[in-house]
Design an enzyme around this catalytic site. Structure first.
Site, PDB file in Angstrom:
ATOM      1  N   ARG A  74       1.705   3.356  -8.853  1.00  0.00           N
ATOM      2  CA  ARG A  74       1.538   4.620  -8.144  1.00  0.00           C
ATOM      3  C   ARG A  74       2.478   5.684  -8.688  1.00  0.00           C
ATOM      4  O   ARG A  74       3.639   5.418  -8.942  1.00  0.00           O
ATOM      5  CB  ARG A  74       1.779   4.427  -6.643  1.00  0.00           C
ATOM      6  CG  ARG A  74       0.724   3.535  -6.024  1.00  0.00           C
ATOM      7  CD  ARG A  74       0.864   3.399  -4.536  1.00  0.00           C
ATOM      8  NE  ARG A  74      -0.072   2.365  -4.081  1.00  0.00           N
ATOM      9  CZ  ARG A  74      -0.184   1.951  -2.835  1.00  0.00           C
ATOM     10  NH1 ARG A  74       0.583   2.491  -1.891  1.00  0.00           N
ATOM     11  NH2 ARG A  74      -1.032   1.008  -2.516  1.00  0.00           N
ATOM     12  N   ARG A  82      10.424   1.668  -3.281  1.00  0.00           N
ATOM     13  CA  ARG A  82       9.367   2.600  -3.707  1.00  0.00           C
ATOM     14  C   ARG A  82       9.387   2.726  -5.219  1.00  0.00           C
ATOM     15  O   ARG A  82      10.169   3.487  -5.783  1.00  0.00           O
ATOM     16  CB  ARG A  82       9.590   3.963  -3.044  1.00  0.00           C
ATOM     17  CG  ARG A  82       8.429   4.946  -3.215  1.00  0.00           C
ATOM     18  CD  ARG A  82       8.691   6.251  -2.486  1.00  0.00           C
ATOM     19  NE  ARG A  82       8.827   6.038  -1.058  1.00  0.00           N
ATOM     20  CZ  ARG A  82       7.814   5.975  -0.207  1.00  0.00           C
ATOM     21  NH1 ARG A  82       6.584   6.125  -0.651  1.00  0.00           N
ATOM     22  NH2 ARG A  82       8.024   5.761   1.069  1.00  0.00           N
ATOM     23  N   SER A  99      -0.303  -2.851   5.322  1.00  0.00           N
ATOM     24  CA  SER A  99      -1.236  -2.053   6.107  1.00  0.00           C
ATOM     25  C   SER A  99      -2.535  -2.824   6.174  1.00  0.00           C
ATOM     26  O   SER A  99      -3.079  -3.194   5.135  1.00  0.00           O
ATOM     27  CB  SER A  99      -1.510  -0.712   5.425  1.00  0.00           C
ATOM     28  OG  SER A  99      -0.607   0.258   5.856  1.00  0.00           O
TER      29      SER A  99
END
Length: 423
Positions: free
Chosen positions: A261, A276, A351
């Site tokens: 990402r 992250r 998630s």
RNA sequence: GGAGAGAUGGCUGAGUGGUUGAAAGCGCCCGCCUCGAAAGCGGGUGAACGGUUACCCGUUCCGUGAGUUCAAAUCUCACUCUCUCCGCCA
């Protein structure tokens, strides 16, 4: 994605759903374009019907050996008119699709309403955060001190937001992959897949990342290929443009994938450690189910993901996401967050989402309920099961001892071959 | 990277520019036959969009996109993918 007819017939519901997600879309432009399209379609179809009829006449007259030049001349103008109208319709359809692809999925009716993450509901707490008798260290300090993580040298290779796992750190990551894949395949009924890590633009549209969020993805230079941001993309798109056999549903897949990402909007956030990164590791769970089962399947998906934390005995909680924090494609979503001592708060580790038929429409994934029955869109769900790097961070921090060593969770000892990581 | 072959409905597989949405077979559904089933026989069986929504009618779709033509699955061009052989490589 919704089809135009649904939006046309449910304008208010769509507007309300979009608003609940904190976005605004008037849909006025859509409705005008849609109306214009139908008028033009009706017009051009009449012309085409005429063309077909006249063409048959030409064929018939020719068979009789008669001259058809005059008729053909008249047809030319007709053909030109059709061509122009078709071009106009195509342009309108592109604009309609442009809008449709950007309408988010609507929240389920039981999703808590709220503008942002402050309105998420804590559904349950599992194990309480450990009370340390000493000052606990952050995983980036622990990992470096134990010589199992190396951020500095990772920077030499790829820059910021990358990590090198080394020695027992690399083995820990590999152990977690094996532990989770074994759990999901042997106890939860998932089929393990190892898909391509590069995906096409269409795949990204299929699962809902594109066209809205192109800046979050890494693109391969000179090619129409992207680094997959989550195994959700390749695994869900495995079945794109397929009509699945209803008897085979539900399909459960699990995949380990490095994921990439750009973190375009996260400059300066979580810059230290494994939380992250541009490249991270994840075991993903993906389901293809019958529409009437998807709500129940979300619950079992969530339970499958939580089982990992149960076995590793790490404190976590489950959040029910409110409408404003659902994201673009989900109709309902749970986040699992684990306790991270260095952050002194819970951090997202998974998630779990129900997309209903939103992705299935985009990727054109259907199933036939029974032999001979009409094909319907499947429902898709997915969840992390779990994110590996954050899990490494949590194990290091939650299992650390005052001398800087780290005990290993029971469940990992068979995979690691040791009970403790020490200097 | 070089050479060649191919892409048609759920599947296999025909197809001469003009009743071809598409033969045939398989599969599937309905009916007949049967105590029931199989076999056999008869009929049916794609999707999207639009108009009406009872029935139905129209348009589009033969890998994708453009073009030629009164008319394209069929002709032309580009692209994508699959297969075979050679080269290269893990």
């Amino acid at each position: 994605m919704f089809d135009a007819k649904f939006v046309r017939n449910n304008v208010d519901a769509v507007r309300a759903g979009v608003a609940a997600k904190g976005e605004s879309l008037t849909l006025d432009n859509f409705l005008a374009l849609d109306e214009g399209r139908r008028q033009k379609v009706t017009a051009v179809e009449q012309l085409k019907a005429e063309r077909n009829q006249k063409s048959e006449e030409v064929a018939e007259l020719r068979r009789q050996g008669q001259d058809t030049t005059l008729l053909q001349e008249n047809m030319k103008a007709l053909g030109q008119e059709v061509k122009e109208l078709d071009a106009e319709i195509k342009e309108i359809e592109q604009r309609l699709e442009h809008i449709l692809l950007r309408i988010p999925n609507l929240p389920d009716s039981d999703v808590p309403v709220g503008p942002d993450e402050s309105h998420n509901k804590v559904r349950s707490l599992h194990l309480l955060p450990r009370q340390f008798a000493f000052a606990p260290k952050a995983h980036w300090d622990l990992g470096v001190a134990l010589d199992i993580l190396d951020f500095e040298r990772a920077g030499k290779i790829a820059g910021a937001r990358f990590a090198i796992y080394r020695g027992l750190g690399a083995r820990l990551m590999r152990s977690l992959i094996s532990f989770m894949l074994n759990l999901h395949t042997t106890e939860h009924g998932y089929v393990e897949v190892a898909p391509p890590l590069l995906v096409t633009y269409d795949n990204m549209v299929g699962t809902g990342q594109f066209p809205k969020f192109t800046e979050d993805a890494f693109k391969i230079a000179g090619q129409e290929l992207y680094l997959n941001p989550t195994a959700e993309v390749p695994v869900t798109n495995m079945h794109r443009d397929e009509v699945l056999d209803g008897m085979q549903l539900p399909l459960y897949y699990t995949a380990y994938c490095p994921s990439f990402r750009a973190e375009a909007g996260a400059a300066g956030r979580d810059t230290r450690g494994l939380i992250r990164m541009h490249q991270f590791n994840k075991v993903e769970l993906v389901k293809f189910v019958r529409p009437e089962h998807s709500s129940a399947e979300l619950e079992t998906l969530l339970a499958d993901a939580c089982q990992v934390l149960e076995r590793l005995a790490i404190p976590y909680r489950i959040l029910e996401m409110c409408t404003g924090d659902l994201g673009f494609a989900a109709a309902k979503k749970y986040d699992i967050e684990l306790w991270m001592p260095s952050y002194n708060r819970y951090v997202e580790i998974s998630s779990c989402s129900n997309f209903r038929d939103f992705q299935a429409r985009r990727a054109n994934i259907k199933f036939r309920p029974q032999k001979g029955a009409k094909a319907e869109y499947v429902h898709t769900l997915n969840g992390s099961g779990l994110a590996i790097d954050r899990l490494v961070a949590a194990i290091l921090e939650n299992y650390q001892e005052d001398n800087g060593s780290v005990r290993l969770p029971e469940a990992l000892i068979p995979f690691m071959g040791i009970e403790k990581i020490t200097n």
